[in-house]
Every structure is written in structure tokens, then in C-alpha cells.
Design an enzyme around this catalytic site. Structure first.
Site, PDB file in Angstrom:
ATOM      1  CG  ASP A 202      -1.761  -8.617  -1.264  1.00 20.83           C
ATOM      2  OD1 ASP A 202      -1.819  -9.401  -2.234  1.00 20.83           O
ATOM      3  OD2 ASP A 202      -0.996  -7.643  -1.221  1.00 20.83           O
TER       4      ASP A 202
ATOM      5  CG  MET B   4      -1.966  -1.056   1.218  1.00 21.02           C
ATOM      6  SD  MET B   4      -3.333  -0.614   2.309  1.00 21.02           S
ATOM      7  CE  MET B   4      -2.486  -0.285   3.828  1.00 21.02           C
TER       8      MET B   4
END
Length: 881
Positions: free
Chosen positions: A132, A23
């Protein structure tokens, strides 16, 4: 945006970039306030521009910050501008880098996968889904501990719902474009590890993590991904349409692991493995390399498949090397027979201290099923245990068979306590000693070795015990060793004794000649090693250790001539739960073990200190790894000890919503107590090489040493004004009470030392609010409380207090056992909590569900109760030739 070295984000100073994360950009940074290095993940600008995403991120970050598990990288906090996560800095290679060098050997891959599963299981239990999971988000530290990183794509499900029952829409989390990710409407995740339902943009639950876990395990064993493609679109198509090629797995991969991968990679989530805990259990598989091949320089052999029985959620996977060579100096045969595993006991509560008869047909164990501890006998394969000590109203435990199987030695509290011997079916009980625990027979049955201290929790020991022997025929006792020694085990040839000791917080296995002499440490590291047991031919020493992350069975080759270690410790079992007390039958065809699990329950309740001590409704929080907690004066924080391979001081909100790790290193830190004004936390630490007192501020700053007494100090007992403290030295001379100022480090030169005027050692526990009295107990040679006593601070005199308490009681509160009236205080007895009058000695029961520790704080208005949730069963492993 790029952050140059030296840039500041609040109290964090950027050191250097670490690369891109799932991210945003990740940086190594220095926490200038706490003096530690952390990882900072700065989020993309488009993320910061979306208020809805930012609010969701902050909410999920708070959820993750309250979550603490040894296999998940800890989230420490959030930075507002620019939006960033502050995380634990995990050194070591990520799994993607390891796999880039080729397939990972089975015996190395399985422990890594097991730790990944343990981290995911803990997260799923809290309603957190990773979504993820991939090799790049997994790191393996140099000590072998695995950390799952980047739960940034996780979505905490609704409170109170299981992660598998509450489906989560991919649109609930942010999506970022990168070469490794794709956005197709609401598709989220890394394409090669997406579950089919995730790739189709459907709702996902914890089974998406299970799919990704199967992909990671496959990739570790083969060195290549399950699905491939030149673009994200091709990868997604392969995930949805293609079947995994399980035939590419190496031929030596056990069939059980093949089946596990197949179940994880079922395209229909309804057919997939439903809980990652099942994977964790399946991965409890033998991982012992061939010692003979290692000596000769050959590569390690393939791991044999194991036939094991799974029951009660516990699998003790093992590859036991039954040793057939009896020649001096011969290399032990480490071939691995198949075996079956069967749980023997299912009584209420915990069945502990197993032993197996020489012929392998019967087991002994300790149970409290009758209302107090008794020694039970059970036939292997039977279902009706026999209580051998039913006629005794006192606790009886730690039974062990004589070498000929005709007698049983055991510990009993009857008639003041000591070691006793009885016939194999409980008849003809005879006292041998007035002290002692964990008796061990010499091979000829002539002597018993024993320690002067019982071991309940290997993490809780900080005292010193002595090693003795007693002649069974005459009862004559001999002290064999003055240094610390517990749980002795006699070598089969009778030449040596193995035991474990706590030296400066380090718990290691030692060996000493049976005739005395200088002991030799065969393990010397930060791991907690305990419960030694010799293989029947004496070539190996088996012991329990947390060196792999959880408490499991290990072994160490022992040189027959010198009695020293030969080679490195080897893992025998691979279980998420603890394994202890392994005991061999004489022919090595059967092995009895205790498999146990433990966690803590903490409760806070209103307390009526002005009246009779009435307790109000409790608010409870479950804490799997935090115990020995002490409440802050304002009751808004708990200072706790993390239990496990690494002992640290951790702050936790009473409702469990937030945790802050104050210490984070291999040094043993334990048993925190708050100063009266809440400005500092004192705790025991071995960081100076000795058990001394240290203190730290609640924000983690200003760590300082409080004492340099070199006397095995106990916990810090603060005076009401916080200007002074006392601690007890009860295990190493000089034994007594140390009184010192808290403004500077106390030494033997500037601290005041007081010896008890009575024969027993006085252990200080709580300081009265008016500053006049220190309550504690007089303890016997085994460290057990005998009598409540009061220390008068002004006159430095000790007064025993006659109190009628049921049987043996444990300890006072460490932080505030006195009520505000400075007359009454609380103690814990076998029957629960008791309010004692310091003038009359009268005791009154307090109506509260019993715990293992209590804490009274907030000016006597709040009671904290700590309960140990413990379960243990006896299992037998049997060789299948």
C-alpha cells in the site's frame, strides 16, 4: 472508536489525534514508562472481531517490530485491547501534502525516491511487502530523512523465501472500506497506486511495490497522479487498461529517470523492474544545484544526465564541478560535465586508501590480498596491480604520490612502525618518522603532514590525535596542532591544512593555517564528516559525510582569503554504499574514490571455560546496521550500537527476532556494557557535551549520567558485584584509571584516579570475577596496544605481563573476558582468539573463526563473536568533455 486526550492504553497516554491511517485511527501518545512520544494506531472494531485476522496481525506486527531500518518507521509493539500498533512518531509533512503544493524539483525528488527505494529494498530482503505504498504513507522529516509508514498491509512471506519468489494472495490480509480503498472480492490496496495484477485480484509479490514506487516517483516530478478517475472503479479500470503518459514528465528530467519510471510501470510484472535495488542504483544520479545561480538568486538549473558505468551493484553518481577560475574571490564554476565511472580493483577482500598520480594515469591502494596489508600500484585501465611492498612481512598501507609523481610516502609497521618514503616503483625505501598515519604531501614536496592515529572507521573514533609535519629531506618533525586531528589534506597553495576532528562525539571538518594558529571549523553539525580533499585549484573542499542518510561525497566552497566556509555543503554522490577517500589528479580530469559496504555478523556459541576453551557450534544472525554488541549476563539480549548517521543503543534478541531502541536522538551513544546482574546498561555518550558514561535500564527507563569526569572517558568496566566501575582516560589529561561507585554520579572530587607508573597509558578492559585484578593493555601514542598488563585493585599497582602474541593484538573483551577461575582471560590477536594465563603468561589459541570483537558471558558458558563484513573497491571518475 475515538480516543479522547488523556485516555490511557496501558502505559500510553493519548495526547491528540493525528488522523486516519491505512488500518485505523492514529494518535500521538506519550509513553509514560520510557518518557517518549509515540504514534498509536487503533484498529477498527471489525478487525478486532475477527480472531483469524487478529492472530495474523499480531504475527506480522512481531515480524515488523524485529525489523529496523532508518527509512522505515519502526514498530515498537502491540496493544491487546483495543488492538493497536505502537509505532515510531515521525514528525514532518507526508509526501501527499508536499505534492499538493505542486511538482517537487528533480534535485529534491531524487534523494527522496532513493531513500524510499532503500527502505523497500531492506524490507523485501526480509520477505516483507508493503502493498500500500503511496505518498500519504511517506514522510519527509525536517532533516531530510525519509520514513516509509504503514506497513500494516504488508504480508511477511514464508521464512527463508525471497519476497519476489513467494507470491502472496491479497486475501491473506484484511480489507477495510474507505474512500481511498475498494473491496472487490479480494482486492486490496489504494486504487491509484495498485499494480494491475493487484487490481485484478491476482497474487502479488514485491513487484507490486515496484509499480507503486514508479507511481510515487512520477507524481513527485509531475505533481499529479499517473492514473485518475472519479471513483475507485474508474481508477482500477484506468490502472488495468490505460498506459501511463510519460510525456507529461518535465523536459529536464534525466533520460535515465524516465527509463526507470517506464520500467517500474510495465503492466506485465514479468517485464517490470524485478528488484527495487535496481531503482536504488539508478537513482544514484547527480543532484548538485548550480552555485553561481544560487548566488545570483536564480532558480537552480536542470540536472544533466550522467553517463556512468555500473558494476558490482555500486553506482557512484556525481556532478563534479571542475573549477577553472583561479582568481581570488571568484565564484567557482559549478557547471557539470558528463563523466564515465569505472571500477578499477577486484582483488579478494577490500581495496582501500586510494590515491591517484598527478597525471591521472596510475592509482595506489592498500590490499591484504597477499596475506598482510601492502601498497599496490595499478595503471588506470590496467588489470594487473603491482605489489610495491611485497618484500615486507609487516603491514604497509596509505600510500600517496608526491606532487611530482616520483616518490610515494606510506605508513608501515616495519621496525616498530612509522612513515616511510620510496621511489614510484617501490625502490629505495627510507624511514622518515617513528609514528604517523595518513601522510599528506605539501604542494612543493618539502613536507609531509600526518596524524598520530589511523582511521579505519569514522564512527568508531573517540580518542584524540595530534597533527604533525615532517621535513622529507631531514626527517625533522614539528607538532602543528595539539587538539584532535586526523587525515590531513594540504591546500594546493600550501597555505592551509584541512583535517577532521572528533569533539564531544561530533565529527567535523576543520582548517588550520600551515604555520599553526587557531583552527576554523567549516562544518558544525551532527553529521559525521571525514576524509577531506581539496579541489586542484583550492576553491572547494570535498569530504565524505552521512548528512544525506548514507556516507557519500560532498563539497564545500572555501573563501580563499579567510579559509572559512562560503555557503552550505553540496551533495556530489548519491550511493547506497559508502564513499570515502576521494583523491584528485592534478588537472582535475580524474578522481579516485573508494566505494565500500559494511554490515555485521553476530554469532553465539557454547564455550568450555572449565577446560581448554573449546567452542561449540555457532548460531549466527546478520545485522546490517548494529555493531559493537555486548551480551547480557543471561545471554538472552544483545546491547548494540547502531552505526550510521545516528548512533543509538539498541537491544536485539540473539536470533535477530526482536529489537528495542533504548536511545533515539541525534546524540552519539555507543559501546554498551551490562552490569553483572543485568539490571543496567552502561554506555558512552556525548549528551552532556563531553564523552561521559551514562546508564539505562533494559526497558529504556531511568536514563542517568554515571560520570562527570570531563576526561574523555572510555567504556564502563563493571566490578563483579556491580557496585563499582572503572573507566580509562587515555586521550586527554589526566590520563589514567578512574575508579568510582555506581550508586551515584562520579565526579573528579569523589572518584579515585590512578596514573600508570609506567611510561605508556594503561587502558582497562576487563575485571576478574574474584574482584582482584583488572586486565588491560599499555598503549602507544597512537592508541595501539603494546603490552598486556594487570592492575591489582588492592595495591593499585600495575604489572606488565610477558605474553608471546603474533604481531599487534587489538583489545580484551569489554564484558567478561575473564574465565570463572579468575586466572585465565581471553584476548584478541592478529591470528584470532587467544587464552592467556595471568600467572605464567602462557597463551593458547582458541579454535574459532576470527572476529573483530568477542564477548564472554553467562558465567563463561557463551561466547559471542562479532564479525565485520566489509568490502571496498577503488573507482575512477573521468570527465567526458
Amino acid at each position: 472508536m475515538a480516543m479522547p486526550p488523556g485516555a490511557r492504553l496501558g502505559p500510553y497516554e493519548i495526547i491528540d489525534p493525528l488522523g486516519a491511517g491505512g488500518m485505523g485511527e492514529v494518535y500521538r501518545a506519550r509513553d509514560t514508562k520510557l518518557g517518549r512520544e509515540v504514534a498509536i494506531k487503533v484498529l477498527p472494531e471489525l478487525f478486532a472481531a475477527d480472531p483469524e485476522r487478529l492472530n495474523r496481525f499480531e504475527h506480522e506486527a512481531r515480524t515488523l517490530a524485529a525489523f529496523n531500518h532508518q527509512n522505515i518507521a519502526q514498530v515498537h509493539g502491540v496493544i491487546d485491547q483495543p488492538p493497536a500498533l505502537v509505532m515510531e512518531l515521525v514528525e514532518g509533512d507526508d509526501l501527499a501534502s508536499r505534492i499538493a503544493g505542486g511538482p517537487i524539483a528533480v534535485e529534491e525528488a531524487i534523494p527522496i525516491a532513493r531513500q524510499i527505494a532503500e527502505g523497500l529494498e531492506a524490507a523485501h530482503e526480509r520477505g516483507i511487502i508493503h502493498r500500500d505504498l503511496k505518498p500519504a504513507n511517506i514522510k519527509v522529516r525536517g532533516d531530510g530523512v525519509v520514513k516509509v509508514l504503514d506497513f500494516g498491509l504488508a504480508k511477511a512471506t514464508a521464512a527463508g523465501h525471497d519476497a519476489g519468489a513467494e507470491a502472496v494472495s491479497p486475501s491473506d490480509s484484511p480489507t477495510f472500506a474507505s474512500p481511498a480503498m475498494t473491496r472487490m472480492g479480494v482486492i486490496l490496496g489504494t486504487a491509484a497506486y495498485m499494480a494491475p495484477e493487484q487490481a485484478k485480484g491476482k497474487v502479488v509479490d514485491k513487484r507490486a511495490d515496484i509499480w507503486a514506487f514508479g507511481c510515487v516517483l512520477y507524481e513527485m516530478l509531475t505533481g499529479r497522479r499517473v492514473f485518475n478517475g472519479e471513483s475507485s472503479s474508474e481508477l482500477i479500470a484506468a490502472v488495468i487498461m490505460s498506459e501511463p503518459e510519460l510525456t507529461s514528465l518535465p523536459a529536464h528530467v534525466p533520460a535515465a529517470i524516465r527509463r526507470l519510471i517506464q520500467r517500474c510501470l510495465e503492466k506485465d510484472p514479468r517485464q517490470r523492474l524485478r528488484d527495487i535495488g535496481e531503482a536504488r542504483i539508478a537513482l544514484a544520479t547527480p543532484l548538485v544545484a548550480d552555485a553561481a545561480a544560487a548566488v545570483s538568486g536564480k532558480s537552480a538549473p536542470s540536472v544533466l544526465a550522467v553517463s556512468a558505468w555500473v558494476a558490482g551493484g555500486v553506482l557512484v553518481g556525481a556532478a563534479l564541478a571542475w573549477l577553472v577560475s583561479g582568481r581570488t574571490g571568484a565564484i567557482p564554476d559549478s557547471s557539470m560535465p558528463e563523466f564515465s565511472l569505472k571500477r578499477l580493483t577486484e582483488l579478494p577482500g577490500a581495496e582501500m586508501h586510494p590515491d591517484i598520480s598527478p597525471d591521472g594515469r596510475q592509482v595506489l591502494f592498500t590490499s591484504s590480498a597477499s596475506g598482510n596489508r601492502d601498497v599496490y600500484l595499478l595503471r588506470v585501465g590496467g588489470a594487473r596491480p603491482i605489489n610495491l611492498t611485497a618484500r615486507s612481512a609487516d603491514d604497509d598501507e596509505q600510500g600517496t604520490f608526491s606532487p611530482d609523481g616520483e616518490r610515494i610516502a606510506f605508513r608501515s609497521d616495519r621496525d616498530g612502525g612509522g612513515l616511510f618514503v620510496m621511489g614510484a616503483t617501490g625502490e629505495s625505501v627510507r624511514r622518515l618518522t617513528t609514528q604517523g598515519f595518513d601522510p599528506a604531501w605539501s604542494p612543493d614536496g618539502r613536507l609531509l603532514a600526518y596524524s598520530t592515529e589511523a582511521v579505519i572507521d569514522p564512527y568508531a573514533r573517540n580518542t584524540r590525535a595530534q597533527l604533525w609535519t615532517v621535513e622529507v629531506a631531514s626527517g625533522e618533525t614539528t607538532r602543528l596542532l595539539e587538539g584532535d586531528a586526523v587525515q590531513p589534506a594540504w591546500s594546493p597553495d600550501g597555505r592551509r591544512l584541512a583535517y577532521w576532528a572528533n569533539t564531544g562525539g561530533q565529527r567535523d571538518i576543520w582548517i588550520v593555517d600551515a604555520g599553526g594558529g587557531t583552527p576554523v571549523a567549516v562544518t558544525r553539525d551532527a553529521a559525521t564528516d571525514w576524509s577531506p580533499e581539496w579541489s586542484p585549484d583550492g576553491a572547494w573542499l570535498y569530504f565524505s559525510s552521512d548528512r544525506g542518510g548514507t556516507m557519500n561525497l560532498w563539497r564545500l566552497a572555501i573563501d580563499r582569503d579567510s579559509g572559512s566556509a562560503s555557503g552550505a555543503p553540496q551533495p556530489i554522490t548519491n550511493s547506497f554504499t559508502g564513499i570515502g577517500y576521494a583523491r584528485f589528479a592534478a588537472d582535475a580530469q580524474r578522481l579516485a574514490v573508494m566505494a565500500y559496504s559494511r554490515s555485521y555478523e553476530l554469532s553465539l556459541a557454547p564455550f568450555d571455560s572449565a577446560g581448554g576453551g573449546k567452542v561449540g557450534p555457532e548460531t549466527t544472525v546478520r545485522s546490517p546496521s548494529l555493531g559493537w554488541c555486548s551480551s547480557s549476563p543471561s545471554a538472552d539480549w544483545l546491547a548494540c550500537t547502531s552505526r550510521g548517521a545516528q548512533e543509538d543503543i539498541v537491544l536485539m534478541r540473539p536470533d535477530g527476532s526482536e529489537t528495542v531502541r533504548l536511545t533515539d536522538d541525534p546524540v552519539k551513544d555507543r559501546n554498551p556494557t551490562w552490569s553483572p546482574d543485568g539490571s543496567r546498561i552502561g554506555f558512552m555518550s556525548a549528551r552532556s557535551g563531553e564523552w561521559e558514561l551514562w546508564s539505562v535500564r533494559p526497558d529504556g527507563s531511568d536514563l542517568r549520567q554515571m560520570t562527570d569526569l570531563r576526561a574523555d572517558t572510555s567504556v564502563a568496566i563493571w566490578s563483579p558485584d556491580g557496585k563499582q566501575a572503572v573507566t580509562t582516560s587515555s586521550t586527554r589529561p589526566p590520563t589514567g584509571l578512574w575508579l568510582f561507585d555506581t550508586s551515584a554520579m562520579a565526579t573528579r572530587q569523589n572518584a579515585k584516579f590512578f596514573e600508570s607508573q609506567l611510561p605508556d597509558v594503561f587502558s582497562a578492559e576487563s575485571w576478574s570475577p574474584d574482584g582482584r585484578l583488572i586486565a588491560g593493555f599499555l598503549q602507544d601514542s597512537g592508541g595501539y596496544p603494546r603490552t598486556i598488563a594487570l592492575w591489582d585493585v588492592a595495591t593499585a599497582t600495575l604489572r606488565p605481563l610477558k605474553v608471546s602474541l603474533p604481531r599487534r593484538w587489538a583489545f580484551f573483551f569489554v564484558n567478561g573476558g575473564w574465565l570463572p577461575d579468575s586466572r585465565r582471560f581471553l584476548v584478541m590477536s592478529d591470528s584470532g582468539l587467544v587464552l592467556v594465563d595471568s600467572v605464567t603468561g602462557q597463551s593458547t589459541p582458541v579454535q574459532v573463526r576470527a572476529g573483530v570483537r568477542y564477548d564472554l558471558t553467562a558465567a563463561g558458558r557463551t561466547l559471542m563473536v562479532e564479525r565485520l563484513l566489509y568490502d571496498a573497491d577503488v573507482w575512477v571518475m573521468e570527465v567526458r568533455r
